[in-house]
Enzyme design. Sequence first.
Site, PDB file in Angstrom:
ATOM      1  N   LYS A  77      16.321 -48.511  20.997  1.00 38.49           N
ATOM      2  CA  LYS A  77      16.499 -49.822  21.621  1.00 38.49           C
ATOM      3  C   LYS A  77      15.463 -50.011  22.731  1.00 38.49           C
ATOM      4  O   LYS A  77      15.180 -49.083  23.497  1.00 38.49           O
ATOM      5  CB  LYS A  77      17.912 -49.929  22.200  1.00 38.49           C
ATOM      6  CG  LYS A  77      18.228 -51.285  22.839  1.00 38.49           C
ATOM      7  CD  LYS A  77      19.636 -51.294  23.417  1.00 38.49           C
ATOM      8  CE  LYS A  77      19.986 -52.631  24.043  1.00 38.49           C
ATOM      9  NZ  LYS A  77      21.353 -52.642  24.615  1.00 38.49           N
ATOM     10  N   SER A 153      24.522 -55.933  23.164  1.00 38.80           N
ATOM     11  CA  SER A 153      23.104 -56.202  23.236  1.00 38.80           C
ATOM     12  C   SER A 153      22.252 -55.300  22.350  1.00 38.80           C
ATOM     13  O   SER A 153      21.038 -55.499  22.227  1.00 38.80           O
ATOM     14  CB  SER A 153      22.639 -56.068  24.684  1.00 38.80           C
ATOM     15  OG  SER A 153      22.840 -54.743  25.163  1.00 38.80           O
ATOM     16  N   SER A 177      28.001 -52.955  24.417  1.00 35.53           N
ATOM     17  CA  SER A 177      26.739 -53.265  23.757  1.00 35.53           C
ATOM     18  C   SER A 177      26.348 -52.372  22.586  1.00 35.53           C
ATOM     19  O   SER A 177      25.438 -52.719  21.837  1.00 35.53           O
ATOM     20  CB  SER A 177      25.599 -53.278  24.773  1.00 35.53           C
ATOM     21  OG  SER A 177      25.671 -54.420  25.585  1.00 35.53           O
TER      22      SER A 177
END
Length: 471
Positions: A77, A153, A177
């Site tokens: 990420k 996220s 997330s």
Amino acid sequence: MSLATATALSAGYAAGTLSPVEATQAALAVVDRWNGEVNAVLLTDPEGALASARESEQRWGRGEPLGPADGVPVTIKDMFLTRGWPTVRGSSLIDAEGPWEEDAPAVARLRESGAVVLGKTTTPEFAWKGVTDSARHGVTGNAWGSHLTPGGSSGGSATAVALGMGAWSIGTDGGGSVRIPASFTGTTALKPTFGRMPMYPPSPYGTLSHGGPMTRTVEDAALLLDLVSGPDSRDWAAMPPTGGSFSGALDPDPARALRGLRVALSPTLGFGRNDPEVEEAVERAAADLEAAGAHVARVDPGIEDCVDAFHVLWFTGAAKVIGGYGEGALERVDPGLARAVHQYGLPATASDYLDAMAVRMALGVRMGAFHEEWDVLLTPTTPIAAFAAGRDAPEVWPSELWTSWTPYTYPFNMTQQPALSVPCGFTSDRRPVGLQLVAARHRDDLLLRVGHAYQQLTGWHTETPTLLTGP
């Protein structure tokens, strides 16, 4: 091969039936085929990845692999520092030029393990919300329909894992997330106990933010946690080694793993409200555990919604990080983020912050007492399934703020407990549903053992996403 788990790839490498080079080529081919449609991966390094894969193949050929992750393709990420690659966190406030000379602890551990780092995945700006889109990188879609959000996220990582753009990924979780996108994409994700996975640089969201594995199976999540946990001198909150292996905590016999387990089923935590199809799937999952030997009872933990306190802690952190980019920065970020910072972050006083921390501590005390009686708490991961991509909330929803539709995830960032999301079914139109399992702090081993047992009893995690099966 692209949907093979990390565990299966490692076994194939050891047996000589699979090749790290072939696995890396397969993962890169999936990126080439699907990323234009789902926008999950924002950069790749095919030449570097294939060079790493060839080195891994030689080690396996000599019988000298660096470990079980050697040669397994992974994505990162874009909240984690990666040496040689920019980390822009979905924001136009950050200059991609760098220099980028340091790996985050988890990235360094993955490289040391021989994992093949394919590239970086998308995130909303500063990972602030529960869906994945940004002005800088656009909208990320879901493996079960590119018109659907993957959540956030860590939505780019979840979609990448679901489609086979690498066997696994690492994400961040400050309010759900990794778990929200796992629920929306039919994948598996663990938010470990805070401090289990070292983080550097420190998150602007402080001790709400955890890093965690994003995989297709609990077995892979345990293996990845083995790799990325343990102390790092750059993270003063990182915990020492456990003295054991999370993979070793898994039991191949689900009946033995679940025998005598005290499971509390709380579909709403006492204050939420679910889509009926979501609640039905979670009830069925509880019944599956009970049929296999667990003691299951419908029990709410006796807590109240902590969203107001969470907002103070979350958005004061957001205000602080944006303020570091100078005057006018708040006018140049995601408009939803700017509104929330103006509403919750900037007006908060030191007294408000301390009041929020008091709510947090009381919640932690309550959950600590709850887990003296109950080993595992079951809830839906989210009360709804995936909605349209490019929106912050479902259509005709009372609030645009992401916390309005994620009531079951952020409480356990407040308490720093380990929480795991596993697939437990689908809606009638084939949108995945996630089951959240929560255990006491430091009982990541128990949580993984129960989640693994559930996946041995069911096949929801083996379903192939709609984009890969066609109409």
